[in-house]
Design a protein around this motif. Structure first.
Motif, short mmCIF file in Angstrom:
data_model
loop_
_atom_site.label_atom_id
_atom_site.label_comp_id
_atom_site.label_asym_id
_atom_site.label_seq_id
_atom_site.Cartn_x
_atom_site.Cartn_y
_atom_site.Cartn_z
N ARG A 40 25.59 57.94 37.55
CA ARG A 40 25.06 59.32 37.58
C ARG A 40 23.56 59.32 37.87
O ARG A 40 22.87 60.29 37.57
CB ARG A 40 25.34 60.02 36.24
N GLY A 41 23.06 58.20 38.42
CA GLY A 41 21.63 58.10 38.72
C GLY A 41 21.37 58.17 40.21
O GLY A 41 21.74 59.15 40.88
N ALA A 42 20.74 57.10 40.75
CA ALA A 42 20.31 57.10 42.15
C ALA A 42 21.47 57.33 43.11
O ALA A 42 21.35 58.05 44.11
CB ALA A 42 19.63 55.76 42.46
N MET A 43 22.64 56.75 42.78
CA MET A 43 23.77 56.87 43.70
C MET A 43 24.28 58.31 43.76
O MET A 43 24.64 58.82 44.81
CB MET A 43 24.88 55.92 43.29
N MET A 44 24.26 58.96 42.62
CA MET A 44 24.68 60.37 42.60
C MET A 44 23.70 61.22 43.42
O MET A 44 24.11 62.07 44.21
CB MET A 44 24.74 60.88 41.16
N ARG A 45 22.40 60.93 43.26
CA ARG A 45 21.41 61.73 44.01
C ARG A 45 21.54 61.49 45.51
O ARG A 45 21.40 62.41 46.32
CB ARG A 45 19.99 61.42 43.50
N SER A 46 21.86 60.23 45.91
CA SER A 46 22.07 59.93 47.34
C SER A 46 23.24 60.74 47.87
O SER A 46 23.20 61.28 48.98
CB SER A 46 22.37 58.45 47.55
N THR A 47 24.32 60.79 47.07
CA THR A 47 25.51 61.53 47.50
C THR A 47 25.18 63.00 47.66
O THR A 47 25.56 63.64 48.66
CB THR A 47 26.64 61.35 46.46
N LEU A 48 24.44 63.55 46.69
CA LEU A 48 24.08 64.98 46.77
C LEU A 48 23.19 65.25 47.98
O LEU A 48 23.34 66.28 48.66
CB LEU A 48 23.40 65.42 45.47
N ALA A 49 22.27 64.31 48.28
CA ALA A 49 21.38 64.50 49.44
C ALA A 49 22.19 64.47 50.74
O ALA A 49 21.95 65.27 51.66
CB ALA A 49 20.31 63.40 49.45
N ALA A 50 23.17 63.56 50.80
CA ALA A 50 24.02 63.50 52.01
C ALA A 50 24.83 64.78 52.15
O ALA A 50 24.97 65.33 53.26
CB ALA A 50 24.92 62.27 51.95
N ILE A 51 25.35 65.29 51.04
CA ILE A 51 26.13 66.53 51.08
C ILE A 51 25.25 67.67 51.61
O ILE A 51 25.65 68.45 52.48
CB ILE A 51 26.68 66.88 49.67
N GLU A 52 24.02 67.74 51.11
CA GLU A 52 23.11 68.81 51.56
C GLU A 52 22.85 68.68 53.06
O GLU A 52 22.83 69.68 53.79
CB GLU A 52 21.80 68.73 50.77
N ASP A 53 22.70 67.44 53.51
CA ASP A 53 22.47 67.19 54.94
C ASP A 53 23.69 67.64 55.76
O ASP A 53 23.56 68.29 56.80
CB ASP A 53 22.20 65.69 55.12
N PHE A 54 24.89 67.30 55.28
CA PHE A 54 26.11 67.75 55.98
C PHE A 54 26.13 69.28 56.05
O PHE A 54 26.43 69.86 57.09
CB PHE A 54 27.37 67.25 55.27
N PHE A 55 25.79 69.95 54.94
CA PHE A 55 25.77 71.42 54.94
C PHE A 55 24.77 71.94 55.97
O PHE A 55 25.02 72.96 56.62
CB PHE A 55 25.44 71.97 53.55
N GLY A 56 23.65 71.21 56.11
CA GLY A 56 22.65 71.60 57.11
C GLY A 56 23.20 71.55 58.52
O GLY A 56 22.65 72.18 59.43
N HIS A 57 24.28 70.78 58.72
CA HIS A 57 24.93 70.72 60.03
C HIS A 57 26.09 71.72 60.13
O HIS A 57 26.95 71.61 61.00
CB HIS A 57 25.43 69.29 60.32
N HIS A 58 26.09 72.68 59.20
CA HIS A 58 27.02 73.83 59.26
C HIS A 58 28.49 73.44 59.19
O HIS A 58 29.33 74.06 59.85
CB HIS A 58 26.74 74.69 60.51
N ILE A 59 28.79 72.41 58.42
CA ILE A 59 30.20 72.04 58.24
C ILE A 59 30.96 73.18 57.57
O ILE A 59 30.36 74.05 56.93
CB ILE A 59 30.33 70.76 57.37
N HIS A 60 32.29 73.17 57.71
CA HIS A 60 33.09 74.23 57.10
C HIS A 60 33.09 74.13 55.57
O HIS A 60 33.25 75.13 54.89
CB HIS A 60 34.53 74.18 57.62
N GLY A 61 32.96 72.92 55.05
CA GLY A 61 32.94 72.77 53.60
C GLY A 61 33.00 71.32 53.17
O GLY A 61 33.26 70.43 53.98
N ILE A 62 32.71 71.12 51.89
CA ILE A 62 32.79 69.79 51.26
C ILE A 62 33.96 69.81 50.29
O ILE A 62 34.19 70.80 49.60
CB ILE A 62 31.49 69.48 50.48
N ARG A 63 34.72 68.72 50.22
CA ARG A 63 35.79 68.59 49.24
C ARG A 63 35.61 67.30 48.45
O ARG A 63 35.28 66.27 49.03
CB ARG A 63 37.17 68.58 49.92
#
Ligand code: IPD
Ligand code: CA
Ligand code: CA
Length: 270
Positions: free
Chosen positions: A167-190
């Motif tokens: 729940r530390g650095a790896m979680m923050r990396s995952t959240l940053a990648a998710i935000e980046d994907f959203f920035g590319h206007h994906i339909h959604g994250i699951r």
């Protein structure tokens, strides 16, 4: 298909169904959970009698049929990864879902020949969904051929992801990648909670891509063959080939792989 692979596929399926029967029984009877690891004072990595009994039923069935084959499984089954014949087993992928009564979990069984993924089966005993693949023979869902999405733009895709127990650095990396994907206007994250079925969701075209920054070989062993046999691409989240070590994973339909890789490698934990 060569007759030895027919027999291995048949064994993989019947072992997956037998493990699935065990899980089905515990699903209805209830089961006590135990903590497997302790991260930051709290435990997130859970195990139950269902995991252990499922693995023992699967291992017995494979060993009865192929006594000289090596077995590697999540619940302390340490196989020789250099063996000619190696089975890689997750007797319950999605333990957290299982324990919270979310009907989305699976048995995952892969057979490697000389280190090459050759047969893979992923079975959800509640829904009855069974995904299978044999090297060079394509991938199937309940016997019907499947293929990855034809998407070429992230803006038309649903992206799957997973969080490792950290729940530390790896979680923050995952959240940053998710935000980046959203920035590319994906339909959604699951985040469905079982990597084996997440990979099958890439294979059957539901997810354009799926990533997780740390998985164990039994999480991705069967799913990786199902993805590639369905026409998809899979690597670690920096583009390197997967082996039999814990690793990050990126699986994608061919048209989204480069774009997804640019994001997952940018945020990859050190
Ligand atoms: C877990 C699931 C989950 C993933 C975790 C895995 P388990 O496997 O695949 O989706 O996010 O990283 O460990 O512990 O339920 O077998
Ligand atoms: Ca797992
Ligand atoms: Ca497991």
């Amino acid at each position: 298909m060569p007759s030895d692979l027919v027999s291995i596929l048949r064994t993989a399926k019947s072992a997956a169904y037998s493990g699935g029967h065990v899980l089905h029984r515990y699903w209805h009877e209830g089961v006590e959970l135990r903590d497997k690891s302790d991260i930051g004072g709290k435990s997130y990595d859970l195990v139950s009698d269902a995991d252990l009994e499922s693995q023992s039923v699967i291992a017995n069935l494979i060993t009865e049929k192929f006594p000289d084959h090596e077995l590697m499984g999540e619940e302390d089954l340490v196989g020789d990864t250099g063996a000619e014949h190696l089975w890689v087993i997750d007797p319950l992928d999605g333990t957290n879902n299982f324990l919270h009564h979310v009907p989305h979990f699976a048995v995952s069984i892969a057979y490697y020949r000389d280190g090459i993924p050759t047969v893979g089966v992923v079975h959800n005993p509640i829904s009855g969904d069974t995904y299978a693949a044999v090297r060079g023979e394509g991938a199937s869902h309940n016997g019907d051929p499947i293929g990855t999405s034809a998407a070429t733009e992230l803006s038309t895709a649903l992206i799957g992801c997973g969080f490792y127990y950290d729940r530390g650095a790896m979680m923050r990396s995952t959240l940053a990648a998710i935000e980046d994907f959203f920035g590319h206007h994906i339909h959604g994250i699951r985040r469905f909670g079982t990597a084996a079925l997440d990979l099958c969701a890439v294979a059957n075209g539901m997810f354009g891509a799926f990533f997780e920054y740390k998985l164990s070989p039994w999480d991705f062993a069967a799913g990786q063959l199902i993805v590639t046999e369905a026409g998809g691409k899979i690597s670690d989240a920096q583009g390197n080939p997967l082996g039999l070590e814990p690793s990050s994973v990126l699986a994608s339909c061919p048209g989204l792989y480069d774009a997804a890789l640019a994001i997952t490698s940018k945020h990859h934990p050190a």
